[in-house]
Structure formats: C-alpha cells, structure tokens
Design a protein around this motif. Structure first.
Motif, PDB file in Angstrom:
ATOM      1  N   ASP A 101       0.877  -1.170   0.000  1.00 60.72           N
ATOM      2  CA  ASP A 101       0.000   0.000   0.000  1.00 60.72           C
ATOM      3  C   ASP A 101       0.913   1.219   0.000  1.00 60.72           C
ATOM      4  O   ASP A 101       1.793   1.331   0.864  1.00 60.72           O
ATOM      5  N   VAL A 102       0.725   2.092  -0.959  1.00 58.45           N
ATOM      6  CA  VAL A 102       1.631   3.238  -1.102  1.00 58.45           C
ATOM      7  C   VAL A 102       0.873   4.513  -1.440  1.00 58.45           C
ATOM      8  O   VAL A 102      -0.271   4.475  -1.913  1.00 58.45           O
ATOM      9  N   PHE A 103       1.535   5.614  -1.189  1.00 59.68           N
ATOM     10  CA  PHE A 103       1.085   6.913  -1.667  1.00 59.68           C
ATOM     11  C   PHE A 103       1.974   7.287  -2.836  1.00 59.68           C
ATOM     12  O   PHE A 103       3.204   7.160  -2.766  1.00 59.68           O
ATOM     13  N   LYS A 104       1.378   7.747  -3.907  1.00 56.54           N
ATOM     14  CA  LYS A 104       2.109   8.138  -5.104  1.00 56.54           C
ATOM     15  C   LYS A 104       2.466   9.616  -5.006  1.00 56.54           C
ATOM     16  O   LYS A 104       1.622  10.460  -4.702  1.00 56.54           O
ATOM     17  N   LEU A 105       3.734   9.910  -5.279  1.00 56.14           N
ATOM     18  CA  LEU A 105       4.215  11.285  -5.296  1.00 56.14           C
ATOM     19  C   LEU A 105       4.820  11.564  -6.658  1.00 56.14           C
ATOM     20  O   LEU A 105       5.508  10.716  -7.216  1.00 56.14           O
ATOM     21  N   VAL A 106       4.571  12.739  -7.187  1.00 52.52           N
ATOM     22  CA  VAL A 106       5.187  13.136  -8.445  1.00 52.52           C
ATOM     23  C   VAL A 106       5.936  14.434  -8.181  1.00 52.52           C
ATOM     24  O   VAL A 106       5.349  15.413  -7.726  1.00 52.52           O
ATOM     25  N   GLN A 107       7.237  14.406  -8.467  1.00 53.35           N
ATOM     26  CA  GLN A 107       8.079  15.583  -8.300  1.00 53.35           C
ATOM     27  C   GLN A 107       8.842  15.797  -9.595  1.00 53.35           C
ATOM     28  O   GLN A 107       9.563  14.900 -10.038  1.00 53.35           O
ATOM     29  N   ASN A 108       8.658  16.950 -10.206  1.00 52.12           N
ATOM     30  CA  ASN A 108       9.332  17.261 -11.475  1.00 52.12           C
ATOM     31  C   ASN A 108       9.150  16.145 -12.499  1.00 52.12           C
ATOM     32  O   ASN A 108      10.106  15.674 -13.116  1.00 52.12           O
ATOM     33  N   ASP A 109       7.916  15.688 -12.649  1.00 49.63           N
ATOM     34  CA  ASP A 109       7.534  14.634 -13.601  1.00 49.63           C
ATOM     35  C   ASP A 109       8.157  13.273 -13.297  1.00 49.63           C
ATOM     36  O   ASP A 109       8.148  12.391 -14.143  1.00 49.63           O
ATOM     37  N   LYS A 110       8.712  13.085 -12.110  1.00 51.38           N
ATOM     38  CA  LYS A 110       9.263  11.801 -11.686  1.00 51.38           C
ATOM     39  C   LYS A 110       8.337  11.220 -10.618  1.00 51.38           C
ATOM     40  O   LYS A 110       7.948  11.913  -9.682  1.00 51.38           O
ATOM     41  N   THR A 111       8.026   9.939 -10.761  1.00 46.87           N
ATOM     42  CA  THR A 111       7.107   9.281  -9.838  1.00 46.87           C
ATOM     43  C   THR A 111       7.878   8.478  -8.800  1.00 46.87           C
ATOM     44  O   THR A 111       8.819   7.764  -9.132  1.00 46.87           O
ATOM     45  N   LEU A 112       7.485   8.635  -7.549  1.00 45.53           N
ATOM     46  CA  LEU A 112       8.011   7.809  -6.477  1.00 45.53           C
ATOM     47  C   LEU A 112       6.855   7.453  -5.557  1.00 45.53           C
ATOM     48  O   LEU A 112       5.770   8.024  -5.652  1.00 45.53           O
ATOM     49  N   PHE A 113       7.088   6.471  -4.698  1.00 49.29           N
ATOM     50  CA  PHE A 113       6.018   5.958  -3.849  1.00 49.29           C
ATOM     51  C   PHE A 113       6.518   5.872  -2.425  1.00 49.29           C
ATOM     52  O   PHE A 113       7.673   5.531  -2.180  1.00 49.29           O
ATOM     53  N   THR A 114       5.644   6.177  -1.477  1.00 46.00           N
ATOM     54  CA  THR A 114       6.003   6.042  -0.079  1.00 46.00           C
ATOM     55  C   THR A 114       5.067   5.035   0.580  1.00 46.00           C
ATOM     56  O   THR A 114       3.860   5.054   0.343  1.00 46.00           O
ATOM     57  N   GLY A 115       5.647   4.143   1.341  1.00 52.01           N
ATOM     58  CA  GLY A 115       4.893   3.104   2.024  1.00 52.01           C
ATOM     59  C   GLY A 115       5.657   2.656   3.247  1.00 52.01           C
ATOM     60  O   GLY A 115       6.476   3.416   3.789  1.00 52.01           O
ATOM     61  N   VAL A 116       5.431   1.427   3.676  1.00 51.14           N
ATOM     62  CA  VAL A 116       6.133   0.876   4.824  1.00 51.14           C
ATOM     63  C   VAL A 116       6.569  -0.551   4.519  1.00 51.14           C
ATOM     64  O   VAL A 116       5.980  -1.227   3.679  1.00 51.14           O
ATOM     65  N   MET A 117       7.616  -0.972   5.211  1.00 50.61           N
ATOM     66  CA  MET A 117       8.060  -2.367   5.176  1.00 50.61           C
ATOM     67  C   MET A 117       8.366  -2.781   6.607  1.00 50.61           C
ATOM     68  O   MET A 117       8.850  -1.978   7.407  1.00 50.61           O
ATOM     69  N   SER A 118       8.089  -4.030   6.914  1.00 49.59           N
ATOM     70  CA  SER A 118       8.396  -4.555   8.239  1.00 49.59           C
ATOM     71  C   SER A 118       9.865  -4.931   8.314  1.00 49.59           C
ATOM     72  O   SER A 118      10.552  -5.085   7.294  1.00 49.59           O
ATOM     73  N   GLY A 119      10.337  -5.118   9.536  1.00 54.74           N
ATOM     74  CA  GLY A 119      11.706  -5.578   9.722  1.00 54.74           C
ATOM     75  C   GLY A 119      11.949  -6.889   8.995  1.00 54.74           C
ATOM     76  O   GLY A 119      13.001  -7.083   8.393  1.00 54.74           O
ATOM     77  N   LYS A 120      10.976  -7.758   9.037  1.00 62.21           N
ATOM     78  CA  LYS A 120      11.121  -9.047   8.347  1.00 62.21           C
ATOM     79  C   LYS A 120      11.257  -8.847   6.846  1.00 62.21           C
ATOM     80  O   LYS A 120      12.110  -9.464   6.198  1.00 62.21           O
ATOM     81  N   GLU A 121      10.438  -7.980   6.271  1.00 58.95           N
ATOM     82  CA  GLU A 121      10.518  -7.721   4.825  1.00 58.95           C
ATOM     83  C   GLU A 121      11.853  -7.073   4.452  1.00 58.95           C
ATOM     84  O   GLU A 121      12.474  -7.446   3.457  1.00 58.95           O
ATOM     85  N   LEU A 122      12.288  -6.116   5.254  1.00 64.36           N
ATOM     86  CA  LEU A 122      13.539  -5.416   4.951  1.00 64.36           C
ATOM     87  C   LEU A 122      14.762  -6.316   5.083  1.00 64.36           C
ATOM     88  O   LEU A 122      15.726  -6.163   4.340  1.00 64.36           O
ATOM     89  N   THR A 123      14.723  -7.263   6.007  1.00 63.35           N
ATOM     90  CA  THR A 123      15.895  -8.102   6.231  1.00 63.35           C
ATOM     91  C   THR A 123      15.837  -9.409   5.449  1.00 63.35           C
ATOM     92  O   THR A 123      16.861 -10.063   5.285  1.00 63.35           O
ATOM     93  N   ASN A 124      14.677  -9.784   4.932  1.00 66.12           N
ATOM     94  CA  ASN A 124      14.566 -11.010   4.145  1.00 66.12           C
ATOM     95  C   ASN A 124      14.507 -10.751   2.650  1.00 66.12           C
ATOM     96  O   ASN A 124      14.543 -11.671   1.858  1.00 66.12           O
ATOM     97  N   SER A 125      14.380  -9.508   2.263  1.00 67.51           N
ATOM     98  CA  SER A 125      14.295  -9.177   0.845  1.00 67.51           C
ATOM     99  C   SER A 125      15.680  -9.219   0.210  1.00 67.51           C
ATOM    100  O   SER A 125      16.698  -9.194   0.891  1.00 67.51           O
ATOM    101  N   ASN A 126      15.684  -9.260  -1.103  1.00 72.05           N
ATOM    102  CA  ASN A 126      16.937  -9.245  -1.847  1.00 72.05           C
ATOM    103  C   ASN A 126      17.395  -7.786  -1.969  1.00 72.05           C
ATOM    104  O   ASN A 126      17.253  -7.155  -2.998  1.00 72.05           O
ATOM    105  N   ILE A 127      17.923  -7.278  -0.860  1.00 72.44           N
ATOM    106  CA  ILE A 127      18.339  -5.882  -0.805  1.00 72.44           C
ATOM    107  C   ILE A 127      19.852  -5.803  -0.929  1.00 72.44           C
ATOM    108  O   ILE A 127      20.582  -6.469  -0.208  1.00 72.44           O
ATOM    109  N   GLN A 128      20.305  -4.986  -1.867  1.00 74.82           N
ATOM    110  CA  GLN A 128      21.733  -4.795  -2.109  1.00 74.82           C
ATOM    111  C   GLN A 128      22.082  -3.353  -1.786  1.00 74.82           C
ATOM    112  O   GLN A 128      21.267  -2.458  -1.954  1.00 74.82           O
ATOM    113  N   VAL A 129      23.314  -3.155  -1.373  1.00 77.45           N
ATOM    114  CA  VAL A 129      23.794  -1.811  -1.060  1.00 77.45           C
ATOM    115  C   VAL A 129      24.871  -1.442  -2.063  1.00 77.45           C
ATOM    116  O   VAL A 129      25.795  -2.218  -2.297  1.00 77.45           O
ATOM    117  N   ASP A 130      24.733  -0.282  -2.674  1.00 79.79           N
ATOM    118  CA  ASP A 130      25.768   0.233  -3.571  1.00 79.79           C
ATOM    119  C   ASP A 130      26.822   0.917  -2.713  1.00 79.79           C
ATOM    120  O   ASP A 130      26.687   2.081  -2.366  1.00 79.79           O
TER     121      ASP A 130
END
Length: 158
Positions: free
Chosen positions: A13-42
């Motif tokens: 579930d997200v809120f859609k934001l448009v800034q300078n014709d660029k779309t981004l979304f704000t929502g939430v993730m649980s600790g489990k989702e954040l730590t079990n997802s395929n998240i990479q750090v640059d």
C-alpha cells in the motif's frame, strides 16, 4: 487465481508522489521484509568511479542503532530510500494519491539511503523476534515502472 498472484508478487500500500515529472512511492516495510528481501547496497569504494554512493558499513553505528531499538525502545521515523531498478513493477491507483505497488516476489532492491538502519534492525531481530514486526517508512524509486519514462540514474542522483 488470486492466491497464485499473492505468491508471485509482493504488494505494498503506497502513496504516489510526483516531483518534477518523476514518480516515487512512499509506504512501509516490516523488519522481516527489509531483512529477508533481496536488498543490495551500492557501497562506494575510494578506488571506484563513483558508481556506488553508500558509505562502507560502520559496525559501531549499526550496533548503536540496534541497542537504541532494543534497550531504549526507540523509534526510527526516517525513511529508507530503495530503488527497485531491476524489477518490473506496476501501480494500481485506488484514489488520487493512494494505490497498490506490485512487484515480483523477492525483487532486486538497491538501498540508496538506510543501510545502517536496516542492519541495526537485523541485529535487533537476532536478539528479539518481535522486531520482525517493527515498521519503517520506505520511499520506493521504481525506474522500471510499467508505462514509465523514469531513469534510475537521474532519480537516484548519480
């Protein structure tokens, strides 16, 4: 069919934001989702050509965040910034600003900002599983949004 859809896709579930014709979304993730997802750090390395932009992990900072959550029962209202640059995602609006962001189950996510908070949360989960349900605000950049003309380099400020 609906059950199969839930197995193949993660829905947020997200809120859609448009800034300078660029779309981004704000929502939430649980600790489990954040730590079990395929998240990479640059991670930025001094000998790199500036393609990565996250500092190298600071274990003291991670430990401090973990202790803050566990002992102080602290809050972390700062958003995690994630780019879902390698997975196709779709957005289904429910009203003017609110909708559902769907992406493949276990998408490739790149942390733009928040790696220390995620790792601190991971350590807190290792101490107490209740932190799997700890919710953090997340901003999703989705350059591969179906029907979008976004560019991850521009959106991520590279």
């Amino acid at each position: 069919m609906k059950k199969l859809f839930k197995l193949l896709f993660m829905n947020f579930d997200v809120f859609k934001l448009v800034q300078n014709d660029k779309t981004l979304f704000t929502g939430v993730m649980s600790g489990k989702e954040l730590t079990n997802s395929n998240i990479q750090v640059d991670e930025w390395q001094p000998n790199m050509d500036m393609t990565g932009y996250q500092r190298i992990k600071n274990l003291q900072k991670i430990d401090k965040i973990s202790k803050f959550l566990i002992k102080s029962k602290g809050i972390m209202p700062s958003t995690i910034l994630i780019s879902v640059r390698e997975s196709k995602v779709t957005y289904t609006p429910k009203n003017h600003y609110f909708g559902i962001l769907a992406m493949p189950n276990d998408p490739n996510m790149n942390v733009i900002d928040g790696q220390h908070r995620i790792e601190g949360l991971r350590r807190a989960i290792n101490v107490d599983k209740k932190f799997e349900n700890f919710i953090l605000p997340v901003i999703f950049l989705c350059p591969n949004l179906v029907d979008s003309k976004s560019n991850s380099d521009i959106e991520e400020g590279k």
